[in-house]
Design a protein around this motif. Structure first.
Motif, PDB file in Angstrom:
ATOM      1  N   ALA A   1      79.356 -51.428  75.681  1.00 17.28           N
ATOM      2  CA  ALA A   1      79.209 -52.224  74.458  1.00 17.28           C
ATOM      3  C   ALA A   1      80.064 -53.477  74.519  1.00 17.28           C
ATOM      4  O   ALA A   1      81.153 -53.484  75.108  1.00 17.28           O
ATOM      5  CB  ALA A   1      79.589 -51.396  73.235  1.00 17.28           C
ATOM      6  N   GLU A   2      79.552 -54.543  73.890  1.00 19.23           N
ATOM      7  CA  GLU A   2      80.286 -55.774  73.640  1.00 19.23           C
ATOM      8  C   GLU A   2      80.124 -56.106  72.168  1.00 19.23           C
ATOM      9  O   GLU A   2      79.031 -55.959  71.611  1.00 19.23           O
ATOM     10  CB  GLU A   2      79.757 -56.933  74.490  1.00 19.23           C
ATOM     11  CG  GLU A   2      80.025 -56.818  75.972  1.00 19.23           C
ATOM     12  CD  GLU A   2      79.499 -58.014  76.740  1.00 19.23           C
ATOM     13  OE1 GLU A   2      78.992 -58.960  76.084  1.00 19.23           O
ATOM     14  OE2 GLU A   2      79.580 -58.016  77.983  1.00 19.23           O
TER      15      GLU A   2
ATOM     16  N   ALA B   1      85.085 -49.190  75.642  1.00 20.02           N
ATOM     17  CA  ALA B   1      83.854 -49.980  75.593  1.00 20.02           C
ATOM     18  C   ALA B   1      82.755 -49.387  76.473  1.00 20.02           C
ATOM     19  O   ALA B   1      81.636 -49.905  76.484  1.00 20.02           O
ATOM     20  CB  ALA B   1      84.137 -51.414  76.019  1.00 20.02           C
ATOM     21  N   LYS B   2      83.067 -48.324  77.218  1.00 22.37           N
ATOM     22  CA  LYS B   2      82.085 -47.721  78.117  1.00 22.37           C
ATOM     23  C   LYS B   2      82.153 -46.207  77.996  1.00 22.37           C
ATOM     24  O   LYS B   2      83.238 -45.623  77.943  1.00 22.37           O
ATOM     25  CB  LYS B   2      82.336 -48.148  79.554  1.00 22.37           C
ATOM     26  CG  LYS B   2      81.326 -47.613  80.557  1.00 22.37           C
ATOM     27  CD  LYS B   2      81.669 -48.018  81.980  1.00 22.37           C
ATOM     28  CE  LYS B   2      81.509 -49.514  82.190  1.00 22.37           C
ATOM     29  NZ  LYS B   2      81.680 -49.878  83.618  1.00 22.37           N
TER      30      LYS B   2
ATOM     31  N   VAL C   1      74.657 -53.713  73.309  1.00 16.88           N
ATOM     32  CA  VAL C   1      74.810 -52.442  74.019  1.00 16.88           C
ATOM     33  C   VAL C   1      73.870 -52.414  75.206  1.00 16.88           C
ATOM     34  O   VAL C   1      72.702 -52.820  75.103  1.00 16.88           O
ATOM     35  CB  VAL C   1      74.529 -51.243  73.092  1.00 16.88           C
ATOM     36  CG1 VAL C   1      74.948 -49.944  73.755  1.00 16.88           C
ATOM     37  CG2 VAL C   1      75.247 -51.395  71.765  1.00 16.88           C
ATOM     38  N   LYS C   2      74.391 -51.944  76.324  1.00 15.85           N
ATOM     39  CA  LYS C   2      73.594 -51.799  77.546  1.00 15.85           C
ATOM     40  C   LYS C   2      73.667 -50.357  78.010  1.00 15.85           C
ATOM     41  O   LYS C   2      74.750 -49.759  78.049  1.00 15.85           O
ATOM     42  CB  LYS C   2      74.116 -52.737  78.638  1.00 15.85           C
ATOM     43  CG  LYS C   2      73.460 -52.526  79.999  1.00 15.85           C
ATOM     44  CD  LYS C   2      74.121 -53.383  81.063  1.00 15.85           C
ATOM     45  CE  LYS C   2      73.569 -53.085  82.445  1.00 15.85           C
ATOM     46  NZ  LYS C   2      74.244 -53.900  83.502  1.00 15.85           N
TER      47      LYS C   2
ATOM     48  N   ALA D   1      68.831 -52.847  77.023  1.00 11.79           N
ATOM     49  CA  ALA D   1      69.914 -53.641  76.440  1.00 11.79           C
ATOM     50  C   ALA D   1      69.420 -54.207  75.124  1.00 11.79           C
ATOM     51  O   ALA D   1      68.298 -54.704  75.036  1.00 11.79           O
ATOM     52  CB  ALA D   1      70.351 -54.764  77.385  1.00 11.79           C
ATOM     53  N   ALA D   2      70.266 -54.130  74.105  1.00 11.85           N
ATOM     54  CA  ALA D   2      69.852 -54.589  72.777  1.00 11.85           C
ATOM     55  C   ALA D   2      71.059 -55.120  72.028  1.00 11.85           C
ATOM     56  O   ALA D   2      72.205 -54.718  72.282  1.00 11.85           O
ATOM     57  CB  ALA D   2      69.190 -53.459  71.993  1.00 11.85           C
ATOM     58  N   ARG D   3      70.773 -56.037  71.100  1.00 10.40           N
ATOM     59  CA  ARG D   3      71.804 -56.562  70.200  1.00 10.40           C
ATOM     60  C   ARG D   3      71.433 -56.178  68.776  1.00 10.40           C
ATOM     61  O   ARG D   3      70.397 -56.575  68.264  1.00 10.40           O
ATOM     62  CB  ARG D   3      71.918 -58.074  70.331  1.00 10.40           C
ATOM     63  CG  ARG D   3      72.885 -58.703  69.317  1.00 10.40           C
ATOM     64  CD  ARG D   3      73.050 -60.197  69.546  1.00 10.40           C
ATOM     65  NE  ARG D   3      73.765 -60.435  70.782  1.00 10.40           N
ATOM     66  CZ  ARG D   3      73.605 -61.519  71.537  1.00 10.40           C
ATOM     67  NH1 ARG D   3      72.722 -62.428  71.191  1.00 10.40           N
ATOM     68  NH2 ARG D   3      74.315 -61.670  72.631  1.00 10.40           N
TER      69      ARG D   3
END
Length: 326
Positions: free
Chosen positions: A204-205, A215-216, A245-246, A255-257
């Motif tokens: 995640a970012e 984050a992982k 998120v990937k 992958a999506a925002r």
């Protein structure tokens, strides 16, 4: 009326299952009750099936239900106050998509439910109409509906379904909004729709949010299994925030925002005053003293003034809340 009369409308697509962002090629074929091709006007729409299901599955676009059903004797009343109390935004369907991203994959970030709308078109001499449109980033099913009408007053409707899915996919489980200072678990649901078991890495970012945990993460899913994954975040800023998120599992990835609004910590304060102005008697202006809230911060908040000839102006916040309720 004879149920066999009217127009017959057949809708077909190039493939019933596609990936988000793929192009749908749809074809409409219109014929009369005898099977002869008809040149007609056609309205075509494609909508997220979840929206129609939430509305009770009503087919409000079906001309047979609108024009052909029997109606009892009745008298209906109408009230125009709902048209003048409050206003609703009627802009472009869906929301603007953000750009860029450093996840290394094409981010799914357009999730509007109204995919395609063709108000008016005509079939050719063979009764055919061909259209194409691009699917957004949603992972769902879309109902494609065609409504046809000819000059003789005959109607008909037809529909089909197309699904958007991935072998490995993520669905948002984020809240609709957060308040500045909130700490919460930003969750996504990971689904393994492939035919093999695998270990999935989820990374995640955050934009407009602070990650306060790892984050992982990694998890193992059987074919057809799904599980929620949460990332601890803090809503630091105000305005639009997003979680990118990937997920990756071997040759499969997604992958999506996912976006949400961060609201400020504030309390609405309301003051009211009443009186009369009469310039002919020297009362052409009035003053209403307002005390600023204690601890008010520069550059935050605002003042909204409503002047009305009756006390109904005070109903506007409540009515607006009802109109804007999801």
């Amino acid at each position: 009326k004879d149920p066999g009369q009217g127009l017959k409308v057949d809708v077909s697509v190039n493939r019933p299952v596609l990936r988000p962002g793929d192009t749908v090629r749809a074809e409409v074929m219109v014929s009369d009750s005898a099977g002869a091709a008809k040149q007609t006007q056609v309205t075509l729409l494609a909508v997220d099936e979840r929206v129609l299901s939430a509305a009770g599955g009503r087919n409000s676009y079906d001309p047979a239900q609108t024009f052909g059903r029997e109606r009892p004797l009745a008298m209906l009343n109408a009230d125009a106050r709902t048209q003048v109390v409050g206003q609703r935004f009627k802009g472009k369907k869906g929301e603007q998509s953000a750009g860029g991203g450093g996840m290394g994959l094409a981010l799914r970030q357009e999730f509007h439910p109204a995919v395609f709308w063709l108000a008016q078109a005509e079939t050719d001499a063979e009764g055919r109409l061909k259209v194409q449109f691009k699917l957004p980033g949603s992972l769902t099913a879309y109902r494609i509906v065609a409504i046809a009408a000819d000059k003789a007053g005959q109607f008909g409707t037809g529909q089909t379904m197309v699904k958007a899915r991935l072998p490995l996919q993520m669905l948002s489980a984020l809240p609709r909004f957060a308040v500045q200072g909130d700490r919460f678990s930003a969750r996504v649901t990971v689904q393994n729709l492939s035919k093999a078991k695998g270990v999935i890495t989820v990374e995640a970012e955050a934009q407009g949010l602070n990650l306060v945990g790892p984050a992982k993460q990694s998890l193992s899913l059987e074919p057809g299994e799904s599980r929620a994954v949460g990332f601890s975040v803090e809503a630091a800023g105000i305005g639009r925030a997003a979680l990118s998120v990937k997920a990756a599992m071997g040759a499969h990835s997604d992958a999506a925002r996912f976006k949400l609004e961060v609201l400020p910590q504030s309390a609405l304060q309301t003051a009211a005053a009443a009186g009369a102005l009469n310039p002919s008697k020297g009362r052409s202006s009035a003053e209403v003293p307002i005390l600023l809230p204690a601890g008010a911060q520069k550059g935050r908040g605002g003042l909204s003034v409503v002047i009305a000839p009756s006390a109904t102006a005070g109903l506007r916040p409540a009515v607006q809340g009802l109109l804007d309720y999801p």
